[in-house]
Design an enzyme around this catalytic site. Structure first.
Site, PDB file in Angstrom:
ATOM      1  N   HIS A 121       0.807  -1.223   0.000  1.00  0.00           N
ATOM      2  CA  HIS A 121       0.000   0.000   0.000  1.00  0.00           C
ATOM      3  C   HIS A 121       0.841   1.274   0.000  1.00  0.00           C
ATOM      4  O   HIS A 121       0.293   2.375  -0.185  1.00  0.00           O
ATOM      5  CB  HIS A 121      -0.924   0.037   1.217  1.00  0.00           C
ATOM      6  CG  HIS A 121      -1.999  -1.005   1.199  1.00  0.00           C
ATOM      7  ND1 HIS A 121      -2.833  -1.190   0.116  1.00  0.00           N
ATOM      8  CD2 HIS A 121      -2.366  -1.933   2.131  1.00  0.00           C
ATOM      9  CE1 HIS A 121      -3.673  -2.184   0.384  1.00  0.00           C
ATOM     10  NE2 HIS A 121      -3.414  -2.645   1.586  1.00  0.00           N
ATOM     11  N   ASP A 131      -3.021 -10.697  -2.399  1.00  0.00           N
ATOM     12  CA  ASP A 131      -3.578 -10.152  -1.170  1.00  0.00           C
ATOM     13  C   ASP A 131      -5.016  -9.712  -1.436  1.00  0.00           C
ATOM     14  O   ASP A 131      -5.346  -9.263  -2.536  1.00  0.00           O
ATOM     15  CB  ASP A 131      -2.742  -8.952  -0.724  1.00  0.00           C
ATOM     16  CG  ASP A 131      -3.090  -8.452   0.663  1.00  0.00           C
ATOM     17  OD1 ASP A 131      -2.336  -8.763   1.601  1.00  0.00           O
ATOM     18  OD2 ASP A 131      -4.096  -7.744   0.804  1.00  0.00           O
ATOM     19  N   HIS A 157      -6.533  -7.158  -0.466  1.00  0.00           N
ATOM     20  CA  HIS A 157      -6.605  -5.721  -0.694  1.00  0.00           C
ATOM     21  C   HIS A 157      -5.792  -5.362  -1.941  1.00  0.00           C
ATOM     22  O   HIS A 157      -4.705  -5.900  -2.165  1.00  0.00           O
ATOM     23  CB  HIS A 157      -6.042  -4.952   0.498  1.00  0.00           C
ATOM     24  CG  HIS A 157      -6.724  -5.264   1.793  1.00  0.00           C
ATOM     25  ND1 HIS A 157      -6.268  -6.239   2.651  1.00  0.00           N
ATOM     26  CD2 HIS A 157      -7.819  -4.731   2.369  1.00  0.00           C
ATOM     27  CE1 HIS A 157      -7.065  -6.298   3.710  1.00  0.00           C
ATOM     28  NE2 HIS A 157      -8.009  -5.394   3.559  1.00  0.00           N
ATOM     29  N   ASP A 164      -5.035 -12.951   3.297  1.00  0.00           N
ATOM     30  CA  ASP A 164      -6.259 -12.438   3.893  1.00  0.00           C
ATOM     31  C   ASP A 164      -7.494 -12.619   3.016  1.00  0.00           C
ATOM     32  O   ASP A 164      -8.583 -12.175   3.381  1.00  0.00           O
ATOM     33  CB  ASP A 164      -6.101 -10.971   4.300  1.00  0.00           C
ATOM     34  CG  ASP A 164      -5.306 -10.146   3.316  1.00  0.00           C
ATOM     35  OD1 ASP A 164      -4.965 -10.664   2.235  1.00  0.00           O
ATOM     36  OD2 ASP A 164      -4.999  -8.986   3.623  1.00  0.00           O
TER      37      ASP A 164
END
Length: 336
Positions: free
Chosen positions: A122, A159, A161, A246
């Site tokens: 991120h 991931d 996200h 995740d």
């Protein structure tokens, strides 16, 4: 596998209630204790110059000074202490080591996997966010492109996200292909199908925003029909995985339905692809916030690369997964 690991990464203390805690690495190491194929490498930290290759100089200095002053809340989610700077530099160095080790021939049961934290995908060029300060996989890709005989790097980010930072850093470059499979609408809200790169990087960003509830069959379908042919056409000299766990069906902060065996399926397909296109393969840890599911996912990757056959994925993709896949095909991605 060869796992990159540094104790300093445990000293990045986010507090007792933060999901991105040192216990994540402790749980992984505990789960790997009985494996005969595991070795740990305490690779050197990244240099500030390497971090500045993918982040703005003023931003790098501001993070270093923020940590030197004792840290605090960079934003509501992203926490630092004094040791965070050294942990972030170590984490980036571990990712760069993983790329180097893969390029030096480590494969199969010795495939490198960087177990660093804080995670990185991120972190954009000029800001920290989403638990991330330095974009580890970007540092790894840039070192390979700068210091090795590497012209193109492909990154698969599984991931849950979207890795907005990695996309941001390489969005206008044609030497890095970034592909992300993530949950639509989840933090940070980026990663739409329409985001495909710009300028020299047009067509080298691929986003697969699955609606909540997609699982193994959806991931298998989009990998086989979209990701694999895209990577094969790009013909990378190195294949990196931003490996968050995740999207697991039991992870506490997502709504996806990937099983532990689903990560094994993806690993087997990636290893087969890497061998076919002669692209060394390396993994870099990102998210995963259920300690048992995170550590089981890492163990599954390790076991498959050590020779275990992944569990077969039964059934066909659901309607939501098919719709995303078909929209990507309509845009010109994947097998035509």
């Amino acid at each position: 596998m060869k796992f990159g690991y540094r104790e300093i990464c445990l000293e990045h203390d986010t507090g007792s209630r933060h999901p991105e805690s040192p216990d994540r690495l402790r749980a992984i190491r505990q789960t790997l204790e009985d494996s005969e194929d595991v070795t740990y490498v305490a690779a050197e930290a990244a240099s500030e110059a390497e971090v500045r290759d993918v982040h703005d100089e003023a931003y790098v200095e501001s993070v270093r000074q923020f940590c030197a002053n004792g840290g605090g809340n960079w934003d509501a989610d992203t926490v630092a202490v004094e040791a965070t700077w050294d942990a972030a530099m170590a984490s980036a160095g571990l990712a760069a080591w993983a790329a180097e080790a893969a390029l030096d021939g480590a494969n199969g049961a010795q495939t490198p996997f960087a177990l660093g934290r804080p995670p990185g995908h991120h972190a954009v060029g000029d800001d920290a966010m989403g638990f991330c300060f330095v974009n580890n996989v970007a540092v790894a890709a840039e070192r390979a492109l700068t210091e090795r005989d590497v012209d193109r790097v492909a990154i698969l980010d599984w991931d849950v996200h979207h890795g907005n930072g990695t996309q941001d850093i390489f969005y206008d470059r044609g030497d890095v292909y970034y592909a992300s499979i993530h949950e639509e609408g989840l933090y940070p809200g980026t990663g739409d199908i329409s985001e495909t790169g710009e300028g020299p990087g047009e067509g080298t960003t691929l986003n697969v925003p699955f609606p909540p509830g997609c699982g193994d069959a959806d991931y298998r379908s989009v990998f086989d029909v979209i990701v694999e042919p895209e990577f094969e056409a790009f013909d990378p000299d190195l294949l990196l995985v931003s490996a968050g766990f995740d999207a697991h069906e039991q992870d506490p902060i997502s709504r996806m339905l990937v099983s532990t065996g689903g990560y094994g399926m993806l690993t087997e397909r990636l290893a087969t692809l890497a061998d076919r296109i002669d692209a060394p393969l390396a993994f870099v840890l990102e998210g995963g916030y259920g300690l048992e599911t995170l550590s089981a996912g890492v163990r599954e990757v390790q076991d498959v690369l050590s020779g275990k056959d992944p569990e077969p994925v039964e059934g066909d993709p659901g309607e939501d997964g098919r719709n995303v896949r078909d929209a990507l095909i309509y845009q010109g991605f994947g097998a035509q």
